[in-house]
Write a protein that holds these residues in place. Structure first.
Motif, short mmCIF file in Angstrom:
data_model
loop_
_atom_site.label_atom_id
_atom_site.label_comp_id
_atom_site.label_asym_id
_atom_site.label_seq_id
_atom_site.Cartn_x
_atom_site.Cartn_y
_atom_site.Cartn_z
N PRO A 105 7.13 46.77 68.52
CA PRO A 105 6.48 47.17 67.24
C PRO A 105 5.57 48.60 67.48
O PRO A 105 5.30 49.10 66.69
N GLU A 106 5.24 48.77 68.73
CA GLU A 106 4.06 49.92 69.07
C GLU A 106 4.56 51.31 68.73
O GLU A 106 3.86 52.19 68.55
N VAL A 107 6.15 51.27 69.04
CA VAL A 107 6.67 52.65 68.53
C VAL A 107 6.87 53.17 67.36
O VAL A 107 7.15 54.17 66.92
N TYR A 108 6.60 51.93 66.35
CA TYR A 108 6.77 52.29 64.98
C TYR A 108 5.41 52.75 64.39
O TYR A 108 4.32 51.77 64.56
N ASP A 109 5.24 53.92 63.64
CA ASP A 109 4.20 54.23 63.04
C ASP A 109 3.84 54.14 61.57
O ASP A 109 2.67 54.29 61.15
N TYR A 110 4.89 53.47 60.89
CA TYR A 110 4.74 53.26 59.41
C TYR A 110 5.39 51.91 59.37
O TYR A 110 6.49 51.72 59.67
N TRP A 111 4.79 51.07 58.17
CA TRP A 111 5.15 49.76 58.17
C TRP A 111 5.35 49.49 56.53
O TRP A 111 4.46 49.95 55.74
N GLY A 112 6.35 48.88 56.28
CA GLY A 112 6.21 48.23 54.60
C GLY A 112 5.28 47.03 54.58
O GLY A 112 4.53 46.58 55.48
N GLN A 113 5.28 46.65 53.55
CA GLN A 113 4.30 45.68 53.10
C GLN A 113 4.64 44.33 53.46
O GLN A 113 3.95 43.19 53.30
N GLY A 114 6.06 44.07 53.63
CA GLY A 114 6.51 42.90 53.86
C GLY A 114 7.36 42.27 52.89
O GLY A 114 6.64 42.33 51.52
N THR A 115 8.20 41.25 53.21
CA THR A 115 8.92 40.81 51.99
C THR A 115 9.25 39.28 52.62
O THR A 115 9.85 39.10 53.57
N GLN A 116 8.91 38.14 51.56
CA GLN A 116 9.34 36.74 52.11
C GLN A 116 10.60 36.56 52.00
O GLN A 116 11.45 36.74 50.84
N VAL A 117 11.15 35.86 53.19
CA VAL A 117 12.41 35.18 53.09
C VAL A 117 12.21 33.72 53.58
O VAL A 117 11.51 33.37 54.54
N THR A 118 12.74 32.88 52.57
CA THR A 118 12.58 31.45 52.91
C THR A 118 13.89 30.77 52.75
O THR A 118 14.55 31.13 51.89
N VAL A 119 14.37 30.04 53.91
CA VAL A 119 15.61 29.46 53.80
C VAL A 119 15.27 27.96 53.83
O VAL A 119 14.42 27.49 54.87
N SER A 120 16.08 27.28 52.93
CA SER A 120 15.70 25.71 52.84
C SER A 120 16.94 25.07 53.43
O SER A 120 18.06 25.55 53.56
N SER A 121 16.61 23.88 53.96
CA SER A 121 17.67 23.18 54.72
C SER A 121 18.19 22.08 53.74
O SER A 121 17.83 22.01 52.76
#
Length: 121
Positions: A105-121
């Motif tokens: 992760p240290e080589v990446y200088d820009y990041w998105g805000q994140g998106t939730q992924v939920t997988v139900s069993s």
């Protein structure tokens, strides 16, 4: 600044599929990371913008595919045969300086805000 716009997360049953998108302002080597509750940020997949070469973490090989649309400067993560252990917040990241080490992760200088992924069993 390189804004990254993520989309495509959601709730899906085990065995299902989702596609994440990450739109950038230019063509950069990009990656997807994920972070599950009480765990560190984990490398998922990366793509080199110039060559299109792709790299995957072992847990997702054969199930996830990273790709890019050069015209739209967008990177996708197609996730198939999802498992409950894939549940996490997924982040896209841009490596604008072409620093070596796609899985760190240290080589990446820009990041998105994140998106939730939920997988139900």
């Amino acid at each position: 600044q390189v804004p990254l716009a993520e989309s495509g997360g959601g709730l899906v049953q085990a065995g299902g599929s989702l596609r994440l998108s990450c739109a950038a302002s230019g063509g950069y080597s990009m990656a997807w990371f994920r972070q599950a509750p009480r765990k560190g940020r984990e490398f998922v997949a990366a793509i080199l913008w110039s060559s299109g070469s792709t790299f995957y973490a072992d847990p997702v090989k054969g199930r996830f595919t990273i790709s890019r649309d050069t015209a739209k400067t967008t990177v996708y993560l197609q996730m198939n045969r999802l498992r409950p252990e894939d549940t996490a917040i997924y982040y896209c990241a841009a490596n604008t300086r072409n620093t070596l080490g796609y899985q760190f992760p240290e080589v990446y200088d820009y990041w998105g805000q994140g998106t939730q992924v939920t997988v139900s069993s």
